[in-house]
Design an enzyme around this catalytic site. Sequence first.
Site, mmCIF file in Angstrom:
data_model
loop_
_atom_site.group_PDB
_atom_site.id
_atom_site.type_symbol
_atom_site.label_atom_id
_atom_site.label_comp_id
_atom_site.label_asym_id
_atom_site.label_seq_id
_atom_site.Cartn_x
_atom_site.Cartn_y
_atom_site.Cartn_z
ATOM 1 N N ASP B 125 55.080 70.777 83.113
ATOM 2 C CA ASP B 125 53.827 70.365 83.738
ATOM 3 C C ASP B 125 53.247 71.538 84.526
ATOM 4 O O ASP B 125 53.973 72.219 85.252
ATOM 5 C CB ASP B 125 54.069 69.170 84.662
ATOM 6 C CG ASP B 125 52.775 68.434 84.998
ATOM 7 O OD1 ASP B 125 51.791 68.555 84.235
ATOM 8 O OD2 ASP B 125 52.746 67.746 86.029
ATOM 9 N N GLU B 203 46.177 63.473 84.025
ATOM 10 C CA GLU B 203 46.395 64.737 83.324
ATOM 11 C C GLU B 203 46.097 64.584 81.838
ATOM 12 O O GLU B 203 45.986 63.479 81.325
ATOM 13 C CB GLU B 203 47.856 65.198 83.486
ATOM 14 C CG GLU B 203 48.317 65.302 84.938
ATOM 15 C CD GLU B 203 49.567 66.161 85.142
ATOM 16 O OE1 GLU B 203 49.897 66.975 84.252
ATOM 17 O OE2 GLU B 203 50.206 65.997 86.199
ATOM 18 N N ARG B 240 55.241 60.494 96.150
ATOM 19 C CA ARG B 240 54.893 61.548 97.122
ATOM 20 C C ARG B 240 55.894 61.692 98.249
ATOM 21 O O ARG B 240 56.112 62.794 98.750
ATOM 22 C CB ARG B 240 53.508 61.271 97.723
ATOM 23 C CG ARG B 240 52.389 61.200 96.724
ATOM 24 C CD ARG B 240 52.190 62.500 95.989
ATOM 25 N NE ARG B 240 51.203 62.354 94.926
ATOM 26 C CZ ARG B 240 51.017 63.247 93.958
ATOM 27 N NH1 ARG B 240 51.753 64.352 93.900
ATOM 28 N NH2 ARG B 240 50.117 63.040 93.025
ATOM 29 N N GLN B 243 58.997 63.360 96.935
ATOM 30 C CA GLN B 243 58.659 64.771 96.699
ATOM 31 C C GLN B 243 58.643 65.582 97.992
ATOM 32 O O GLN B 243 59.166 66.698 98.042
ATOM 33 C CB GLN B 243 57.298 64.849 96.001
ATOM 34 C CG GLN B 243 56.893 66.255 95.559
ATOM 35 C CD GLN B 243 55.621 66.256 94.720
ATOM 36 O OE1 GLN B 243 55.089 65.208 94.365
ATOM 37 N NE2 GLN B 243 55.117 67.445 94.404
ATOM 38 N N THR B 260 56.775 59.532 82.930
ATOM 39 C CA THR B 260 55.532 60.205 82.573
ATOM 40 C C THR B 260 55.046 59.417 81.371
ATOM 41 O O THR B 260 55.865 59.066 80.517
ATOM 42 C CB THR B 260 55.811 61.665 82.151
ATOM 43 O OG1 THR B 260 56.527 62.315 83.193
ATOM 44 C CG2 THR B 260 54.515 62.416 81.863
#
Lengths: 439, 439
Positions: B125, B203, B240, B243, B260
């Site tokens: 990615d 994306e 998040r 992460q 994903t």
Amino acid sequence: MPYVPSPLIPSATADHNFSTANLPYGVFSTSSNPTPRIGVALGDYVLDLTSCVDLLTQSVEGLTAEDVTSKDLNCLMGRESKVWKGLRRKVFELVTGESGLTMDNFVSLDSVTMHLPAKIGDYTDFYSSREHATNVGTMFRGIDNALQPNWLHLPVGYHGRASSVYLDGCDVVRPQGQLQKNKDDPKEGSVFGPSKLLDFELEMAFFVGGPANPPGTPITMAEAEDRIFGLVVMNDWSSRDVQKWEYVPLGPFCAKNWATSISPWVVSLEALEPFRAPTSAGSQKDPEPLEYIRDPTYSSYDIALEVTIQGENMSKPEVVSKSNFKNLYWNVKQQLVHHSVTGCNMSPGDLLGSGTISGTPQDSFGSMLELCWKGTREVPLGTSGEVRKFLKDGDTVSMSGVCKKEGVGCVGFGAVTNKIYPAGTKLKAGGANGVWKAA
Amino acid sequence: MPYVPSPLIPSATADHNFSTANLPYGVFSTSSNPTPRIGVALGDYVLDLTSCVDLLTQSVEGLTAEDVTSKDLNCLMGRESKVWKGLRRKVFELVTGESGLTMDNFVSLDSVTMHLPAKIGDYTDFYSSREHATNVGTMFRGIDNALQPNWLHLPVGYHGRASSVYLDGCDVVRPQGQLQKNKDDPKEGSVFGPSKLLDFELEMAFFVGGPANPPGTPITMAEAEDRIFGLVVMNDWSSRDVQKWEYVPLGPFCAKNWATSISPWVVSLEALEPFRAPTSAGSQKDPEPLEYIRDPTYSSYDIALEVTIQGENMSKPEVVSKSNFKNLYWNVKQQLVHHSVTGCNMSPGDLLGSGTISGTPQDSFGSMLELCWKGTREVPLGTSGEVRKFLKDGDTVSMSGVCKKEGVGCVGFGAVTNKIYPAGTKLKAGGANGVWKAA
Ligand SMILES: [Ca+2]
Ligand SMILES: [Ca+2]
Ligand SMILES: [Mg+2]
Ligand SMILES: [Mg+2]
Ligand code: NI
């Protein structure tokens, strides 16, 4: 199963890497039969499992012919652990008893070409040696901030590139890429050129086994051992200058995706069990890990590791590092469990690297970055008169691992050995195993 | 090949996602024939390539029966680009002319179950939207240091997890993991729990095609287009809070490896060619990229992207973001070339994600993190009366992409749509395509 002599294979002595206490799985071919197939190393021979399929499938519960006759270990790895463990026990029984096996079931270790043991679906690398993380942290942030705040709470890791995991024997080409123009000021940008800070990383890695956990269902500590098929020695080739420039904020990318190499024989946790040993940390108390990753049998394995370098003008390899698999703060079970904690599906054939394994003494550091302390000291290569900071073109780097203990047979991994070629060298896939070689 | 009507498939009108200007490849099965096979979407139908193998292999140079009859696209992807391009041209000729095809060669789009288009060897990615990187950098480091020093010099990227790339329609389970105890002080350690800051990332991603480059031999800009098989829409699910705690210094790991998801139809660069457009940056002058990654035809494609959310109590999906594939500073060719610069072998079936695609206006931001500006504002969901900061259990997130232009047929990607289930939900692989679903 402690060591017992093998009546059929007397070379499998107690101090042979491949004693009867080991019985590692690998994939091999021979010039007379170029089809890759599964074997078990024993002394100076390889037991060809395809030569005794019926014997094995009849006596090992759950074992299918496909598990034994596939061209790689993925199918066997995908079975419940009792199947691979049962197979290893049966092989032990066969090679140590009066079994009906004859030399026709074996080929000479000299005569085999090894292949990658498995199709690697995903490759991950951890950063689990506290000594290594402390060294690197001290170099770049000073001793007071050596470990990042998260380091003692979880096994830090990153996803790597599965396609470039190569076998022992492959040649590697010095990478080119973007290098920071002024090493003290990233704002000056980058230049293109061959990496000057080429490095190895002394690691071990394990193959995941067992049926994949469904997405969303993490692996528990209780389940972890049944999801670890076995270990190999691994060199995580690294380009320190490419890494320095690229890695903020998303981690290493082109610095490490060009090559990783592994030894060919996969050693099981059962073979390692007699060598279970406290980690260099001893315990995990400050802080205690969160419950999902707390290991009631917290420990690692006493595996002696060694790195040698032989320059093109040297007559023999010289040892540059002696380390040990005990120098890992987070063990293999904790790595696997943490990898899946958010629900990641772990598949048979996945390869999970330990991270660079460094000990406390300087001569146990697992990378040139640490051995030369960021370029501030020269590392002598034995009595050759040569010194290194980082690796040179023409250097052959070899890593090996072995377990030895009074009264237990030797359990050796063998080696992963690769030679470095200059930037721009073209490689060709050659030989029966398609290993990449300079022309 | 601009749009022309198809005599056989009148539903393939100029404004249909799957007009004759598109002809995307996908893998499908039907209840009457559960074997996955390769098809081309056209209007409300799918051309079953296995129904016309001889016709295709006889007229497309280099095309083999295996390319067309495999259960995934990897074999076709592995051919030289002239083969896949030739196949697409032949299909265009067949469906727009008097060709000998009949309705027997088609199945209704309604009746197909889609499968993952390829076995994904490695997934990477990137982080290539300047607007997105600037937003994230501004939130966490302030506007003056929004972009890291390397960002304008190379497409920052990281390796992701290939095993957890799932198809449109799969359910996703809210991840649990380690969360920083005190958000302002990492030294206080972590707690275990369900992620509270669950996010999508809008994306696109491309599949690598063509024979793999040998290790040590990078792909050049001139070669890049021939190594890009086609694109899909992608949701890079992200946690998040996981992460934030884990990602220093080696990048995102458990925060992103649990899921994903991608749309099922792979759209070729040739179909996108009429929609070639300047990037939102226009040019790359300050700094100019190093030569290996400089693109003399620097540009992207005008692909309109949209994200909707439908909460469990909402009667319909509501748009939360409208962005565009033009909002990428580094284009697909540059991403591929940079990925291989140090010698990484890029294999057919590899999937390379663009990074979150955000534009300049607030309603074009490609993640909840940006839309709610790190939790400081509520994002209204249309006229439903509901608002969100991050995603809730029961939310269905859908992303779609489409190219439209006067005088050219529509080229649509369709959508990738997934529903979020609470932490701990057990999923089962179901249906003909094995998509993971809550029971
Ligand atoms: Ca590597
Ligand atoms: Ca993801
Ligand atoms: Mg490493
Ligand atoms: Mg992303
Ligand atoms: Ni992978």
